[in-house]
Design a protein around this motif. Sequence first.
Motif, PDB file in Angstrom:
ATOM      1  N   GLY A 206       1.636  -6.630  -6.600  1.00  0.00           N
ATOM      2  CA  GLY A 206       0.556  -7.350  -5.951  1.00  0.00           C
ATOM      3  C   GLY A 206       1.078  -8.398  -4.994  1.00  0.00           C
ATOM      4  O   GLY A 206       2.164  -8.266  -4.416  1.00  0.00           O
ATOM      5  N   PHE A 207       0.335  -9.439  -4.827  1.00  0.00           N
ATOM      6  CA  PHE A 207       0.764 -10.559  -3.976  1.00  0.00           C
ATOM      7  C   PHE A 207       0.078 -11.828  -4.485  1.00  0.00           C
ATOM      8  O   PHE A 207      -0.926 -11.783  -5.186  1.00  0.00           O
ATOM      9  N   GLY A 208       0.678 -12.949  -4.130  1.00  0.00           N
ATOM     10  CA  GLY A 208       0.085 -14.230  -4.475  1.00  0.00           C
ATOM     11  C   GLY A 208      -0.338 -14.977  -3.228  1.00  0.00           C
ATOM     12  O   GLY A 208       0.018 -14.607  -2.109  1.00  0.00           O
ATOM     13  N   ILE A 209      -1.105 -16.017  -3.434  1.00  0.00           N
ATOM     14  CA  ILE A 209      -1.503 -16.894  -2.323  1.00  0.00           C
ATOM     15  C   ILE A 209      -0.944 -18.280  -2.615  1.00  0.00           C
ATOM     16  O   ILE A 209      -1.177 -18.841  -3.692  1.00  0.00           O
ATOM     17  N   VAL A 210      -0.169 -18.804  -1.674  1.00  0.00           N
ATOM     18  CA  VAL A 210       0.377 -20.140  -1.821  1.00  0.00           C
ATOM     19  C   VAL A 210      -0.424 -21.099  -0.936  1.00  0.00           C
ATOM     20  O   VAL A 210      -0.669 -20.817   0.236  1.00  0.00           O
TER      21      VAL A 210
ATOM     22  N   LEU B 215      -6.983  -5.730  -3.862  1.00  0.00           N
ATOM     23  CA  LEU B 215      -7.831  -6.028  -2.707  1.00  0.00           C
ATOM     24  C   LEU B 215      -8.466  -4.736  -2.171  1.00  0.00           C
ATOM     25  O   LEU B 215      -9.642  -4.724  -1.789  1.00  0.00           O
ATOM     26  N   ILE B 216      -7.694  -3.641  -2.173  1.00  0.00           N
ATOM     27  CA  ILE B 216      -8.208  -2.353  -1.694  1.00  0.00           C
ATOM     28  C   ILE B 216      -9.314  -1.870  -2.628  1.00  0.00           C
ATOM     29  O   ILE B 216     -10.355  -1.346  -2.171  1.00  0.00           O
ATOM     30  N   GLU B 217      -9.114  -2.062  -3.928  1.00  0.00           N
ATOM     31  CA  GLU B 217     -10.154  -1.661  -4.882  1.00  0.00           C
ATOM     32  C   GLU B 217     -11.434  -2.453  -4.663  1.00  0.00           C
ATOM     33  O   GLU B 217     -12.561  -1.908  -4.766  1.00  0.00           O
ATOM     34  N   ALA B 218     -11.312  -3.713  -4.302  1.00  0.00           N
ATOM     35  CA  ALA B 218     -12.494  -4.527  -4.011  1.00  0.00           C
ATOM     36  C   ALA B 218     -13.190  -4.024  -2.752  1.00  0.00           C
ATOM     37  O   ALA B 218     -14.439  -3.969  -2.675  1.00  0.00           O
ATOM     38  N   LEU B 219     -12.391  -3.598  -1.734  1.00  0.00           N
ATOM     39  CA  LEU B 219     -12.970  -3.085  -0.493  1.00  0.00           C
ATOM     40  C   LEU B 219     -13.713  -1.759  -0.749  1.00  0.00           C
ATOM     41  O   LEU B 219     -14.760  -1.486  -0.144  1.00  0.00           O
ATOM     42  N   GLU B 220     -13.174  -0.951  -1.628  1.00  0.00           N
ATOM     43  CA  GLU B 220     -13.818   0.326  -1.940  1.00  0.00           C
ATOM     44  C   GLU B 220     -15.183   0.103  -2.592  1.00  0.00           C
ATOM     45  O   GLU B 220     -16.144   0.865  -2.353  1.00  0.00           O
TER      46      GLU B 220
ATOM     47  N   HIS C 107      -3.076   5.283   6.488  1.00  0.00           N
ATOM     48  CA  HIS C 107      -1.750   5.756   6.903  1.00  0.00           C
ATOM     49  C   HIS C 107      -0.627   5.019   6.177  1.00  0.00           C
ATOM     50  O   HIS C 107       0.545   5.316   6.395  1.00  0.00           O
ATOM     51  N   PHE C 108      -0.978   4.027   5.332  1.00  0.00           N
ATOM     52  CA  PHE C 108       0.053   3.233   4.641  1.00  0.00           C
ATOM     53  C   PHE C 108      -0.219   3.248   3.134  1.00  0.00           C
ATOM     54  O   PHE C 108      -0.736   2.298   2.564  1.00  0.00           O
ATOM     55  N   PRO C 109       0.111   4.381   2.485  1.00  0.00           N
ATOM     56  CA  PRO C 109      -0.129   4.468   1.036  1.00  0.00           C
ATOM     57  C   PRO C 109       0.632   3.404   0.251  1.00  0.00           C
ATOM     58  O   PRO C 109       0.238   3.037  -0.856  1.00  0.00           O
ATOM     59  N   GLU C 110       1.741   2.864   0.865  1.00  0.00           N
ATOM     60  CA  GLU C 110       2.516   1.827   0.183  1.00  0.00           C
ATOM     61  C   GLU C 110       1.688   0.564  -0.060  1.00  0.00           C
ATOM     62  O   GLU C 110       1.989  -0.218  -0.968  1.00  0.00           O
ATOM     63  N   PHE C 111       0.649   0.356   0.777  1.00  0.00           N
ATOM     64  CA  PHE C 111      -0.191  -0.822   0.583  1.00  0.00           C
ATOM     65  C   PHE C 111      -0.849  -0.799  -0.794  1.00  0.00           C
ATOM     66  O   PHE C 111      -1.189  -1.834  -1.356  1.00  0.00           O
ATOM     67  N   ARG C 112      -1.029   0.405  -1.339  1.00  0.00           N
ATOM     68  CA  ARG C 112      -1.648   0.530  -2.651  1.00  0.00           C
ATOM     69  C   ARG C 112      -0.588   0.714  -3.746  1.00  0.00           C
ATOM     70  O   ARG C 112      -0.673   0.106  -4.802  1.00  0.00           O
ATOM     71  N   THR C 113       0.392   1.550  -3.471  1.00  0.00           N
ATOM     72  CA  THR C 113       1.395   1.876  -4.497  1.00  0.00           C
ATOM     73  C   THR C 113       2.453   0.794  -4.655  1.00  0.00           C
ATOM     74  O   THR C 113       3.022   0.624  -5.736  1.00  0.00           O
ATOM     75  N   GLY C 114       2.730   0.073  -3.587  1.00  0.00           N
ATOM     76  CA  GLY C 114       3.710  -0.999  -3.651  1.00  0.00           C
ATOM     77  C   GLY C 114       4.743  -0.903  -2.554  1.00  0.00           C
ATOM     78  O   GLY C 114       5.282   0.184  -2.277  1.00  0.00           O
TER      79      GLY C 114
ATOM     80  N   SER D 209      16.102 -11.293 -11.541  1.00  0.00           N
ATOM     81  CA  SER D 209      14.758 -11.620 -12.001  1.00  0.00           C
ATOM     82  C   SER D 209      14.352 -10.640 -13.098  1.00  0.00           C
ATOM     83  O   SER D 209      14.799  -9.493 -13.118  1.00  0.00           O
ATOM     84  N   PRO D 210      13.489 -11.081 -14.041  1.00  0.00           N
ATOM     85  CA  PRO D 210      12.963 -10.121 -15.027  1.00  0.00           C
ATOM     86  C   PRO D 210      12.013  -9.114 -14.381  1.00  0.00           C
ATOM     87  O   PRO D 210      11.635  -8.115 -14.996  1.00  0.00           O
ATOM     88  N   PHE D 211      11.632  -9.390 -13.095  1.00  0.00           N
ATOM     89  CA  PHE D 211      10.679  -8.525 -12.396  1.00  0.00           C
ATOM     90  C   PHE D 211      11.371  -7.657 -11.341  1.00  0.00           C
ATOM     91  O   PHE D 211      12.290  -8.113 -10.653  1.00  0.00           O
ATOM     92  N   LYS D 212      10.860  -6.434 -11.250  1.00  0.00           N
ATOM     93  CA  LYS D 212      11.063  -5.653 -10.038  1.00  0.00           C
ATOM     94  C   LYS D 212       9.790  -5.857  -9.222  1.00  0.00           C
ATOM     95  O   LYS D 212       8.688  -5.527  -9.678  1.00  0.00           O
ATOM     96  N   THR D 213       9.913  -6.464  -8.054  1.00  0.00           N
ATOM     97  CA  THR D 213       8.743  -6.896  -7.305  1.00  0.00           C
ATOM     98  C   THR D 213       8.286  -5.817  -6.333  1.00  0.00           C
ATOM     99  O   THR D 213       9.071  -5.285  -5.539  1.00  0.00           O
ATOM    100  N   LEU D 214       7.008  -5.504  -6.385  1.00  0.00           N
ATOM    101  CA  LEU D 214       6.359  -4.586  -5.447  1.00  0.00           C
ATOM    102  C   LEU D 214       5.181  -5.316  -4.815  1.00  0.00           C
ATOM    103  O   LEU D 214       4.213  -5.653  -5.514  1.00  0.00           O
ATOM    104  N   ILE D 215       5.291  -5.585  -3.523  1.00  0.00           N
ATOM    105  CA  ILE D 215       4.157  -6.212  -2.836  1.00  0.00           C
ATOM    106  C   ILE D 215       3.091  -5.146  -2.649  1.00  0.00           C
ATOM    107  O   ILE D 215       3.328  -4.090  -2.056  1.00  0.00           O
ATOM    108  N   SER D 216       1.922  -5.428  -3.164  1.00  0.00           N
ATOM    109  CA  SER D 216       0.843  -4.425  -3.141  1.00  0.00           C
ATOM    110  C   SER D 216      -0.497  -5.114  -2.929  1.00  0.00           C
ATOM    111  O   SER D 216      -0.696  -6.242  -3.374  1.00  0.00           O
ATOM    112  N   PHE D 217      -1.377  -4.393  -2.228  1.00  0.00           N
ATOM    113  CA  PHE D 217      -2.723  -4.923  -2.001  1.00  0.00           C
ATOM    114  C   PHE D 217      -3.746  -4.079  -2.770  1.00  0.00           C
ATOM    115  O   PHE D 217      -4.906  -3.978  -2.393  1.00  0.00           O
ATOM    116  N   HIS D 218      -3.304  -3.488  -3.866  1.00  0.00           N
ATOM    117  CA  HIS D 218      -4.162  -2.528  -4.570  1.00  0.00           C
ATOM    118  C   HIS D 218      -5.438  -3.166  -5.118  1.00  0.00           C
ATOM    119  O   HIS D 218      -6.515  -2.560  -5.078  1.00  0.00           O
TER     120      HIS D 218
END
Length: 789
Positions: free
Chosen positions: A215-219, A20-25, A48-55, A9-18
Motif C-alpha cells: 500500500g502507501f501512507g500519507i505523511v 484506493l482502486i477498490e474504493a474507486l470501483e 495499463h498498470f496492473p502493478e498499481f494494484r498488485t504492488g 527491514s522486517p517488511f518487503k515493501t510493495l507500493i500499491s494503490f489497491h
Amino acid sequence: MDYHLFKESPFKTLISFHKLIEALEKIATTNVDYRSNYAKALLKEIEHFPEFRTGIEDLNLILKNETLIQHLLADLFPTALTQNEIKAATIPFQNFTFNYSERFKKILQNAGRTFDMTIRDFDQNQFYIMNCILILNTLYDQHFDFNRPLFYDIPDANGIMKHYRILYNADFMEIIPTDKAIKLSPEDIDLLMDNYDNIDLWKEKFPSESWILKGFGIVSLFDATIESAVSNLKSNLLKSKTEQTESDSNFETIFRSIFKISDLKVGFIIYNEEEEKFVKPPYEDKKIDSFILHDMQEVDCKNALFGCSLENILEQNKPFVISNVEKFAKTEGNEKMGEHFLKLNIKSCILAPVIKNDKLLGIIELVSGKPRELNSINANNLNLILPYVVDTLERYKNDMRYQVEAIIQREYTAIHPSVYWKFRREALKYFQTNNPNKDYIFKEIVFKEVYPLYGQIDIKGSSNHRNETVKEDLKNQLESLIQIFENQNSNTNLVLLEQRKFELQSFYNQLEFPLKADTEQQIQLYIEKEIHPILRNTKTNEIGETLEHNYFESLDEKTGMFYHSRKKFDNAMSIINKKLASILDKKQVEAQNIFPHYYERFKTDGVEHNLYIGASITPNKDFDSMYLHNLRLWQLQTLCEMELEHHQLKSTLPYELDVTSLILVFSSAISIRFRMDEKRFDVDGTYNARYEVVKKRIDKANIKGTKDRITEKEKITIVYSHNNEETEYLNYIKFLQFKKVLEPTIEQFEVEELQGVSGLRAIRVKVINDIKEQTPKNFSYQDLLDELN
C-alpha cells in the motif's frame, strides 16, 4: 536521493494503490453520474498498470507516472488545500515520498538540490523496531504506545533551519505475513516488551522481509520550528559541558530558528553581584562570547562606555532594544555604545536581563548585522526561552561557585569570609586563562599592615588531669583482673596463674609513680596478648564467671580497655570546648559588624583565637585605629563572658576542670601570608616572627622571679610590652570594673624572659562570677569614651 536509507527491514515493501482502486470501483457502480463517470475514467487510465494494484517494486514506475498518480490521489490531496498543507504520499519511516502538495514542493525547492530529507535522530535499529511494533499493534491486537515525535529538519531559502513534525496516515496500507513470518506466543510478546534495546531479539522474532507491507501512507507535516527549537535549547542547556557532543545544535542555530533571522548571533555576560561587575562567562570552549565586553574580561556596571543603558537594565529589569544602531548612535549620550556596536557590525540588538527571584544573573545579547531585524516586537520571543536560560544560568553560577570553592579548598583551605574575596579573585583568574587545564602557578595570598589580636581560654592542668584519669582506668582494670585470677578454678594451671597475678601486680605498682610515655601502651599490649586469651580459654567457678562477665562488659568497644575516668574527662573537655567555642563564634558575628576582620579559632585543651584587622583585609572600607580599640574591648568582654559561662557550667561537668584566660597585646602592624604547603595563615617576615614566638610560649611562662604561672583560674591575664598598651587596657579594665564585670583588684607584674624575648609585662584581673545566670552586656569603645568624658 537515497530512497532506501535503511537496508534491512522486517517488511518487503510493495507500493500499491489497491485499497484506493477498490474504493474507486465502488464509486463507479453508484448512481451519482459525475462521481461514477470520474471513477470509471480513472480506472480506465490505470488499466495499463496492473502493478498499481498488485504492488510496485520498481520505484521508477512512480516517477514516470507522476501525473496519473496525482489524478489517482486527487481525493486525498485536494487542490484547494495544496498551497497550505504540507503533505505527500510515502512509505512510512523511509526516505521515499511522492505526490507532494505545492507547499511541500516549495519547502524542498528552498532547501536546495543537495538536501537529503531524513528523519532526525532516527537510526537503523529504531527503524526496524518501529516496523515490528506496527505489526504487533495491527495483527496481534497490542497497544504498545510509541509516541516519540518524529521531525524533519529542513533549511529555508535563507539557511534558517526549520523543524517539521511528522504525522503518518496508514489507512491505505496492509500487512501480510510470508512463509518466513514467525507466529508469536504471548510469552514472546512479553519478552519483546521487556527488551526494547535488544535488536537481535527483535530480528529473531521478526526476520528480515518476513512480512509484506503493501500500500502507501500519507505523511503530513506541520511547522513546529519554535516548539522544537525551544525543546532543543532546553535539552542542550540541561547537558553538562562533558555531555555535549559536536552533533548538539549550537545556541545560534536554535535562536535563528526561533527569531527567523539568518545572521543572528548570541552573546552572554554574567553579573557579579559582589563586585557589581559584568563578567565574561569563562567557557573553555568559547562557544559563546560577549558583544558588550568584546575584548574586555570584565567591566564595572556603571562604565562610561555604555552610558545609562546597562544601568537601565539593572534598575528596570527589562530588555534594552536597539532596532537601528546607526540611528541610536546619533542620539546624545549613546554615541560610545553605538560606535562600539557599529565597529562589530551590529545594526540591531536586544540586551535582555536574566532574572531569578528578583536577582539579576546576567544579560543575554542578541545581535544582527541588519537594522530593524531585532526589535521590541520579536523581543517577546524571549519569553519562550528565558525560563530555561534562567535555570541554566543559575545552575552554571552555582557550578562555578562550587568549582571556585573546590579550588580554594584544594589550593588553600577553608577560608574565612573576610578574606574569601582575595582567594576567589585568584581562583577566577585560573578559570579566565586560555587553558586552565595546564599547570597554573597560584599566587600566595598576603595581607600587609594588619594588627593581630590573640586570646585563649585554657583548661588548667589538662595534661596532669589526663594522666591521672589514665592511671585511674588502668588501676581499676588491673584490680579487676587480679580479682578474677584470685577466683580462678583450682583445676587450672596454678603456676601460670601465679605468674600472671605477679605481673599484673607489678604493673599496678608502676602506676604509683608518674606515668611514663609508654606505660599505657605496654599494659594494653600485655593484657591483649597474655591475659585475655587465658580468660577466654579457661573454665572457672560461678563467682569467676560473674567477675569475667562484668569485666568484659566494662571494656570500651574501640580500645578494648577500661575507659571510665578518661571518658568523664574527655566529655568534660568536649563540653567546655564546645560551649566556649560557640560563645566565641556567636560573639564573632557581632564583632564583624565593628569592622570586617580575619578570624580563626582552634580547639585544643581549651579554645584559642587569632584576629587580624586592617585596611588590606577590607580595602573597600576606610580603616581607623578606633576599630582596633573597639575590637580589643570586645575581645576582653568576650573572654569575661566565656569565664563566667565556665563558672556556671563547672558544677554540672562529669569531671571538674578549671580554666585560665590570656590576651596577648601586640600594637605593631604585621604582615600575614597564606602558607600554600600548610594551608593556613602565618606571620610573614623575621621581625613579625617575634609575635609568633611569644604567642606559642606565653601561656606556660612564670611571673618573673617566682615559680608561679602568669595565668590563674577565673582570672584574665593581659600580656603587653609598651606603656601605651598598659594605659589602654587599664582603661578597659576600670570601665568593666565600673560596669560590675571585673573585680576591683588589679595585679601587675613582669613576665620572666622567654627565649629571645624580654621586657614583657602583664595585668591580671578576676571576673566577677557571682552573677546568677546573667549575661554581661556588650559595651563599645564609644561607651568607654563617653564614660571617661
